[in-house]
Motif scaffolding. Structure first.
Motif, short mmCIF file in Angstrom:
data_model
loop_
_atom_site.label_atom_id
_atom_site.label_comp_id
_atom_site.label_asym_id
_atom_site.label_seq_id
_atom_site.Cartn_x
_atom_site.Cartn_y
_atom_site.Cartn_z
N PRO A 278 -29.69 -7.77 74.46
CA PRO A 278 -29.85 -9.18 74.04
C PRO A 278 -28.60 -9.69 73.33
O PRO A 278 -27.80 -8.92 72.79
N THR A 279 -28.44 -11.00 73.30
CA THR A 279 -27.30 -11.60 72.63
C THR A 279 -27.51 -11.60 71.12
O THR A 279 -28.64 -11.56 70.63
N ASP A 280 -26.42 -11.65 70.39
CA ASP A 280 -26.48 -11.71 68.93
C ASP A 280 -26.81 -13.14 68.49
O ASP A 280 -26.29 -14.10 69.06
N PHE A 281 -27.66 -13.25 67.46
CA PHE A 281 -28.11 -14.59 67.07
C PHE A 281 -27.03 -15.39 66.35
O PHE A 281 -27.14 -16.61 66.22
N GLN A 282 -25.96 -14.72 65.89
CA GLN A 282 -24.87 -15.41 65.22
C GLN A 282 -23.64 -15.54 66.12
O GLN A 282 -23.04 -16.62 66.23
N GLN A 283 -23.25 -14.46 66.78
CA GLN A 283 -22.02 -14.45 67.56
C GLN A 283 -22.22 -14.78 69.03
O GLN A 283 -21.24 -14.98 69.76
N GLY A 284 -23.45 -14.77 69.48
CA GLY A 284 -23.70 -15.07 70.88
C GLY A 284 -23.20 -13.97 71.80
O GLY A 284 -23.34 -12.77 71.52
N GLU A 285 -22.58 -14.35 72.90
CA GLU A 285 -22.11 -13.39 73.90
C GLU A 285 -20.86 -12.65 73.47
O GLU A 285 -20.54 -11.59 74.01
N VAL A 286 -20.14 -13.19 72.46
CA VAL A 286 -18.86 -12.60 72.08
C VAL A 286 -19.03 -11.19 71.54
O VAL A 286 -18.16 -10.33 71.71
N TYR A 287 -20.19 -10.92 70.93
CA TYR A 287 -20.37 -9.62 70.29
C TYR A 287 -20.38 -8.47 71.29
O TYR A 287 -20.22 -7.31 70.91
N ARG A 288 -20.55 -8.76 72.58
CA ARG A 288 -20.65 -7.70 73.57
C ARG A 288 -19.37 -6.87 73.68
O ARG A 288 -19.38 -5.78 74.24
N ILE A 289 -18.28 -7.38 73.12
CA ILE A 289 -17.04 -6.61 73.12
C ILE A 289 -17.20 -5.31 72.37
O ILE A 289 -16.45 -4.34 72.58
N ILE A 290 -18.20 -5.25 71.47
CA ILE A 290 -18.43 -4.03 70.69
C ILE A 290 -18.79 -2.86 71.61
O ILE A 290 -18.50 -1.70 71.30
N PHE A 291 -19.42 -3.14 72.75
CA PHE A 291 -19.82 -2.07 73.66
C PHE A 291 -18.62 -1.41 74.34
O PHE A 291 -18.73 -0.32 74.90
N ILE A 292 -17.47 -2.08 74.33
CA ILE A 292 -16.24 -1.49 74.84
C ILE A 292 -15.38 -0.97 73.70
O ILE A 292 -14.78 0.11 73.78
N HIS A 293 -15.32 -1.74 72.61
CA HIS A 293 -14.44 -1.37 71.50
C HIS A 293 -14.88 -0.08 70.83
O HIS A 293 -14.06 0.81 70.56
N VAL A 294 -16.16 0.04 70.52
CA VAL A 294 -16.63 1.23 69.78
C VAL A 294 -16.46 2.51 70.57
O VAL A 294 -15.92 3.51 70.05
N PRO A 295 -16.86 2.59 71.87
CA PRO A 295 -16.61 3.83 72.61
C PRO A 295 -15.12 4.15 72.74
O PRO A 295 -14.73 5.32 72.66
N ALA A 296 -14.29 3.11 72.92
CA ALA A 296 -12.85 3.36 73.03
C ALA A 296 -12.29 3.90 71.73
O ALA A 296 -11.47 4.83 71.72
N ALA A 297 -12.74 3.34 70.59
CA ALA A 297 -12.28 3.84 69.29
C ALA A 297 -12.75 5.27 69.05
O ALA A 297 -12.04 6.10 68.50
N TRP A 298 -13.97 5.56 69.48
CA TRP A 298 -14.52 6.91 69.29
C TRP A 298 -13.75 7.92 70.13
O TRP A 298 -13.37 8.99 69.65
N MET A 299 -13.51 7.60 71.39
CA MET A 299 -12.76 8.52 72.25
C MET A 299 -11.32 8.69 71.78
O MET A 299 -10.70 9.75 72.02
N ALA A 300 -10.76 7.70 71.09
CA ALA A 300 -9.41 7.82 70.58
C ALA A 300 -9.29 8.89 69.51
O ALA A 300 -8.21 9.36 69.20
N MET A 301 -10.43 9.28 68.92
CA MET A 301 -10.41 10.32 67.88
C MET A 301 -10.16 11.70 68.46
O MET A 301 -9.84 12.63 67.72
N PHE A 302 -10.34 11.86 69.76
CA PHE A 302 -10.15 13.18 70.37
C PHE A 302 -8.67 13.39 70.67
O PHE A 302 -8.25 13.48 71.75
#
Length: 302
Positions: A278-302
């Motif tokens: 579902p979309t975020d009630f404050q940020q709308g569709e923009v928040y979906r970038i978190i689904f790419i940013h967080v896994p990329a940041a996590w994999m960068a730790m390896f």
């Protein structure tokens, strides 16, 4: 052969109960290990106000995350209680070579360690939350997240401890292996409490923690037992794969399988994140970038 397999299956509950009772008796004789773990947890939590200041609003905001991090680090200190002592006196090798179910044996040991290491931390968590000015509703949710998340932490640490058993500086190596894998559990555990603070539902975070606990409970003992059998019984030298001619040959056979699996998982993840979430009630569709940013940041730790 069938009769032998049936006898092993029948002996699995007895093996589980024996391993559980044995490790609990040993833990009672070595109460100092549990007390040291609790002491580390309590002192580490109580030292935070000296660093960030005594403001109650600030402590209440940071408190759940602080408790989660300290519980995670305390679990790392409990990993030597799993196999190191039994490996040093040779009893672990005898237990694995006895013909009993290695999975049941490991499951009993994991439950015993959780009871003497994680459960006391969870019991004392409300006191630490009170010291950090965390309110009662969030304290209850924090305890629930620790109940759901600590089994996953323990299983991940047990896999690392089994793979590094007998290796020089194995404790430091286990920490390096496990800390990146602990990050998702930490995010969902502390994030559930943050969702309540923001006035949102923590159900998604709790569901992911529960799913991790189920996977760790059912599949973890088998994976840990397999790692122990490889390291203790088979005497497989994993460092032999540091030689390029062996590693490249193995990697060449595995890369196509991992590539296909990764591509399928990426497609499923993108579909869930862009069309199902579902979309975020404050940020709308923009928040979906978190689904790419967080896994990329996590994999960068390896």
């Amino acid at each position: 052969i069938v009769a032998g397999e049936q006898s092993v299956m029948k002996a699995a509950p007895a093996t589980f109960a024996w391993a559980l009772k044995r490790d609990l008796r040993i833990a009672l004789r070595r109460r100092a290990d549990t007390l040291n773990l609790l002491g580390f947890f309590v002192l580490a939590c109580l030292m935070v106000p000296f660093a960030v200041g005594p403001e109650t609003d600030w402590l209440a905001r940071l408190g759940p995350g602080i408790i989660w991090v300290m519980a995670l680090l305390a679990q790392l200190t409990a990993l030597p209680m799993l196999f190191a002592n039994d490996h040093q006196d040779g009893s672990l090798e005898h237990m694995l070579a006895s013909g009993r179910s290695a999975t049941a044996l490991v499951a009993g040991k994991l439950l015993a360690v959780w009871l003497v290491s994680a459960l006391p931390l969870i019991v004392i968590t409300p006191v630490m939350a009170l010291a950090l000015s965390v309110d009662l509703p969030r304290t209850g949710l924090l305890v629930l997240t620790l109940l759901l998340g600590t089994p996953t932490l323990l299983v991940l640490g047990a896999i690392g401890a089994a793979l590094t058993l007998g290796v020089r500086a194995g404790a430091a190596l286990v920490a390096l292996l496990c800390l990146p894998l602990y990050v998702p559990v930490l995010i969902f555990g502390a994030g559930a409490v943050d969702m309540v603070t923001a006035g949102l539902s923590p159900d998604a975070h709790l569901a992911l923690l529960a799913a991790g606990m189920v996977l760790a409970t059912w599949g973890g003992p088998y994976l840990v037992a397999l790692a122990l059998l490889i390291g203790v019984i088979s005497r497989m030298n994993l460092f032999a794969y540091a030689a390029p001619q062996r590693f490249y040959a193995l990697a060449g056979r595995l890369i196509p399988w991992f590539a296909v699996s990764a591509a399928l998982l990426c497609l499923v993840g993108l579909w869930l994140s862009f069309w199902e979430a579902p979309t975020d009630f404050q940020q709308g569709e923009v928040y979906r970038i978190i689904f790419i940013h967080v896994p990329a940041a996590w994999m960068a730790m390896f």
